[in-house]
Structure formats: structure tokens, C-alpha cells
Design a protein around this motif. Structure first.
Motif, short mmCIF file in Angstrom:
data_model
loop_
_atom_site.label_atom_id
_atom_site.label_comp_id
_atom_site.label_asym_id
_atom_site.label_seq_id
_atom_site.Cartn_x
_atom_site.Cartn_y
_atom_site.Cartn_z
N SER A 21 0.37 2.78 2.57
CA SER A 21 -0.03 2.14 3.83
C SER A 21 0.16 3.13 4.97
CB SER A 21 0.83 0.91 4.10
OG SER A 21 0.67 -0.06 3.10
N CYS A 22 -0.71 3.02 5.95
CA CYS A 22 -0.63 3.84 7.15
C CYS A 22 -0.70 2.87 8.33
CB CYS A 22 -1.76 4.85 7.21
SG CYS A 22 -1.88 5.75 8.76
N THR A 78 -3.76 -1.08 10.21
CA THR A 78 -3.21 -0.47 9.00
C THR A 78 -4.35 -0.05 8.08
OG1 THR A 78 -1.21 -1.82 9.14
CG2 THR A 78 -1.70 -0.80 7.01
N VAL A 79 -4.22 1.13 7.52
CA VAL A 79 -5.16 1.63 6.52
C VAL A 79 -4.39 1.80 5.21
CG1 VAL A 79 -6.56 3.60 5.83
CG2 VAL A 79 -6.69 2.74 8.17
N TYR A 80 -5.04 1.43 4.13
CA TYR A 80 -4.40 1.47 2.82
C TYR A 80 -5.11 2.48 1.92
CZ TYR A 80 -2.73 -3.01 4.54
OH TYR A 80 -2.17 -4.01 5.31
N LEU A 81 -4.36 2.99 0.98
CA LEU A 81 -4.92 3.82 -0.08
C LEU A 81 -4.37 3.29 -1.40
CD1 LEU A 81 -6.72 6.30 -0.66
CD2 LEU A 81 -4.62 7.65 -0.81
N GLN A 82 -5.23 2.57 -2.11
CA GLN A 82 -4.87 2.07 -3.43
C GLN A 82 -5.13 3.18 -4.44
OE1 GLN A 82 -3.55 -0.98 -4.42
NE2 GLN A 82 -3.38 -0.01 -6.43
N MET A 83 -4.10 3.56 -5.16
CA MET A 83 -4.20 4.67 -6.10
C MET A 83 -3.93 4.15 -7.51
SD MET A 83 -2.28 7.67 -3.94
CE MET A 83 -0.65 6.98 -4.23
#
Length: 131
Positions: A21-22, A78-83
Motif C-alpha cells: 500500500s502507498c 491510497t495506491v495498491y500493488l497486489q503481487m
């Protein structure tokens, strides 16, 4: 003071998943491009995935296509990066950053892929993938 704070990093086994999360404070993503970058010791930061807040267009580096997904919640700033399907080569410090949108540039252009073009930058979160 504008701050970008990353969270969600950690240690995971190969094949596992993490969601980064950012979160932004004193700042709104409207009119900005948000990028996730990563860096391993001895190498420069490389762009992983980028999203344009205005139209949600996205860019993914070839080495994460089909495994990572970037998304944004503008209401939460919020920006997310699902990895998913993580592998040891994904081990790195992951950073988020925000750049003011430049008219006419697509989210996948080299300009947005350059760390130094970003106006605001987080402190990073470590992702470690064990084999």
C-alpha cells in the motif's frame, strides 16, 4: 508536509502473495501519476508498475505482467500493488512515488519510468521472497 508511506512488505515464500500500500497524506493523487519502483543493492531503481489517476490507465514492466496488479482508491488516497506468484528475483526494496501528470504522455512512456522525474517519493518497504 506531503508524505507517501509504503506498507505491506515482508517475508514470503516463493509462489506467495503480498499487497503493498502507498498512502498519501497532505496530498491528493488527482492529476498525478503514481509509480511503484524497486531497487536491489548495487542496482538502480526500476519501474515496476504505474497508474494514472485521471483515467486509471496502467503500465507493467514485462517481468511482472500477469503477476502484479496496481490499483488506486482515490477516496483513501491510497495506491495498491497486489503481487502474486512471487519469486526470489522479486526481492527488493519497493518504493512508491508521485509525479505530476504531463499532458500528452502515456503512462507507459519512459518519462514516467524514470525515478528522478517523480516529485514525491516514499521511504520504501522491503519485500523478501525465499526459495
Amino acid at each position: 508536509e506531503v508524505q507517501l508511506v509504503e506498507s505491506g512488505g515482508g517475508l514470503v515464500q516463493a509462489g506467495g502473495s503480498l499487497r503493498l500500500s502507498c498512502a498519501a497524506s497532505e496530498f491528493t493523487f488527482h492529476g498525478y501519476v503514481i509509480g511503484w519502483f524497486r531497487q536491489v543493492p548495487g542496482k538502480g531503481r526500476e519501474a515496476v508498475s504505474i497508474i494514472m489517476s485521471s483515467d486509471s490507465s496502467t503500465y507493467y514492466a514485462d517481468f511482472v505482467k500477469g503477476r502484479f496488479t496496481i490499483s488506486s482508491d482515490n477516496a483513501k488516497n491510497t495506491v495498491y500493488l497486489q503481487m502474486n506468484s512471487l519469486n526470489p528475483e522479486d526481492t527488493a526494496e519497493y518504493y512508491c512515488a508521485a509525479a505530476e501528470r504531463v499532458n500528452g504522455l502515456s503512462v507507459g512512456c519512459s518519462w514516467y519510468g524514470t525515478w528522478n522525474h517523480y516529485d514525491y517519493r516514499g521511504q520504501g518497504t522491503q519485500v523478501t521472497v525465499s526459495s
